[in-house]
Design a protein around this motif. Structure first.
Motif, mmCIF file in Angstrom:
data_model
loop_
_atom_site.group_PDB
_atom_site.id
_atom_site.type_symbol
_atom_site.label_atom_id
_atom_site.label_comp_id
_atom_site.label_asym_id
_atom_site.label_seq_id
_atom_site.Cartn_x
_atom_site.Cartn_y
_atom_site.Cartn_z
ATOM 1 N N ARG A 142 -10.689 -8.011 -5.947
ATOM 2 C CA ARG A 142 -9.239 -7.877 -5.369
ATOM 3 C C ARG A 142 -8.406 -9.154 -5.227
ATOM 4 N NH1 ARG A 142 -6.423 -5.418 -0.617
ATOM 5 N NH2 ARG A 142 -8.645 -5.311 0.597
ATOM 6 N N ARG A 173 0.684 -1.248 -0.007
ATOM 7 C CA ARG A 173 0.065 0.047 -0.010
ATOM 8 C C ARG A 173 0.874 1.289 -0.091
ATOM 9 N NH1 ARG A 173 -5.459 -0.547 1.598
ATOM 10 N NH2 ARG A 173 -6.161 -2.499 1.881
ATOM 11 N N ASP A 233 -5.148 -10.496 -7.000
ATOM 12 C CA ASP A 233 -4.129 -10.917 -6.453
ATOM 13 C C ASP A 233 -3.879 -12.380 -6.479
ATOM 14 O OD1 ASP A 233 -4.071 -8.346 -5.135
ATOM 15 O OD2 ASP A 233 -4.961 -8.743 -3.356
ATOM 16 N N ASP A 278 1.775 -13.789 -0.091
ATOM 17 C CA ASP A 278 2.750 -14.985 -0.734
ATOM 18 C C ASP A 278 3.994 -15.202 0.343
ATOM 19 O OD1 ASP A 278 3.897 -12.267 -0.640
ATOM 20 O OD2 ASP A 278 4.895 -12.702 -2.521
ATOM 21 N N ARG A 332 7.548 -6.177 -6.741
ATOM 22 C CA ARG A 332 7.514 -7.564 -5.567
ATOM 23 C C ARG A 332 9.113 -7.696 -5.260
ATOM 24 N NH1 ARG A 332 2.776 -8.835 -4.930
ATOM 25 N NH2 ARG A 332 3.285 -10.371 -3.203
HETATM 26 O O1 DC Z 1 -3.462 -7.260 3.333
HETATM 27 P P1 DC Z 1 -4.023 -5.865 2.481
HETATM 28 O O2 DC Z 1 -5.175 -5.870 1.979
HETATM 29 O O3 DC Z 1 -3.474 -4.652 3.308
HETATM 30 O O4 DC Z 1 -3.086 -5.963 1.239
HETATM 31 C C1 DC Z 1 -3.044 -4.985 0.378
HETATM 32 C C2 DC Z 1 -2.800 -5.625 -0.977
HETATM 33 O O5 DC Z 1 -1.357 -5.660 -1.210
HETATM 34 C C3 DC Z 1 -3.464 -6.785 -1.616
HETATM 35 O O6 DC Z 1 -4.703 -6.561 -2.380
HETATM 36 C C4 DC Z 1 -2.416 -7.451 -2.375
HETATM 37 C C5 DC Z 1 -1.169 -6.877 -2.098
HETATM 38 N N1 DC Z 1 -0.287 -7.892 -1.210
HETATM 39 C C6 DC Z 1 0.605 -8.584 -1.812
HETATM 40 O O7 DC Z 1 0.471 -8.601 -3.185
HETATM 41 N N2 DC Z 1 1.452 -9.532 -1.380
HETATM 42 C C7 DC Z 1 1.417 -9.661 -0.161
HETATM 43 N N3 DC Z 1 2.327 -10.263 0.542
HETATM 44 C C8 DC Z 1 0.682 -8.709 0.735
HETATM 45 C C9 DC Z 1 -0.258 -7.763 0.275
#
Ligand code: DC
Length: 226
Positions: free
Chosen positions: A180, A42, A184, A135, A111
């Protein structure tokens, strides 16, 4: 509680499963550090928006991925997040950031950058750490001592999220969550997925204290070598 070797706990799952509340409470109870990896994605998304980068332009996102300095404070009782020294804990929860974070976090350079930060925080946590995300067990920390995958029905997840958003319409919340999660789960680079060796906990009919107890017990069993 004394423990010689640090313990690494990975907690993954979609949103609305109680991941953050559970992870923070487990870390606090066991005296471990805590990392909210969603907050990092975020934060980088907030920086892109704040700097006028088109979040639909993957090349522009990739080119800028190395620029922001993202710092996470890992005290479970007071987790913090700054970007270039600015506290962004409020701004990263806006609807605008939420709607763009899946696109930004799907870019491999983003990432790679964030994964590196996560691994270095995990490696330096003296007593161990609870890392929550999508992940963590599959990609970021595949050698974690314990991997937990939290699930819940879409209805339960939407109800929890709309509670957090102070009464936001539950149907709109449910649709946004499903969208979402689909983004994801379907991205090419390290999608939301359960690791083969993760323990799945369905939280649909459990209270938060029950989920916390369950995960604390799993950590203690691991530590005891069961
Ligand atoms: O947990 P959250 O809803 O605050 O996460 C926000 C976004 O971040 C989620 O839609 C996908 C991404 N995310 C990710 O791709 N890998 C992660 N390890 C954590 C979050």
């Amino acid at each position: 509680m004394e423990s010689a070797t640090p313990v690494i706990v990975a907690i993954d799952g979609p949103s609305g499963t109680g991941k953050s509340s559970t992870s923070k409470a487990v870390a606090a109870q066991l005296g471990l550090s805590y990392l909210d990896t969603g907050a990092q994605y975020r934060a980088i998304t907030w920086w892109m928006v704040h700097n006028g980068i088109d979040t639909g332009d993957r090349a522009a996102i990739a080119a800028a991925a190395g620029k922001p300095e993202i710092v996470s404070g890992t005290d479970p009782l007071n987790p913090t997040i700054t970007v270039d020294g600015v506290d962004v804990s409020g701004p990263i929860r806006t609807q605008e950031v939420t709607s763009k974070v899946s696109a930004v976090s799907a870019v491999p350079d983003v990432r790679a950058r964030i994964t590196e930060l996560q691994r270095s925080l995990a490696a330096t946590a003296e007593r161990g750490i609870v890392v929550e995300g999508r992940d963590i067990g599959t990609t970021v920390l595949p050698d974690a001592d314990l991997k937990v995958f939290l699930t819940a029905s879409p209805e339960a997840r939407a109800a929890r999220r709309s509670g957090e958003l102070r009464g936001a319409d539950i149907h709109t919340t449910r649709e946004a969550l499903i969208k979402r999660d689909a983004a994801d789960s379907s991205r090419k680079t390290s999608p939301l997925a359960k690791a083969d060796d993760a323990v799945e906990v369905d939280t649909t009919d459990l209270t938060l204290p029950q989920v916390i107890d369950c995960v604390v017990t799993l950590v203690e069993e691991k530590r005891a070598g069961k």
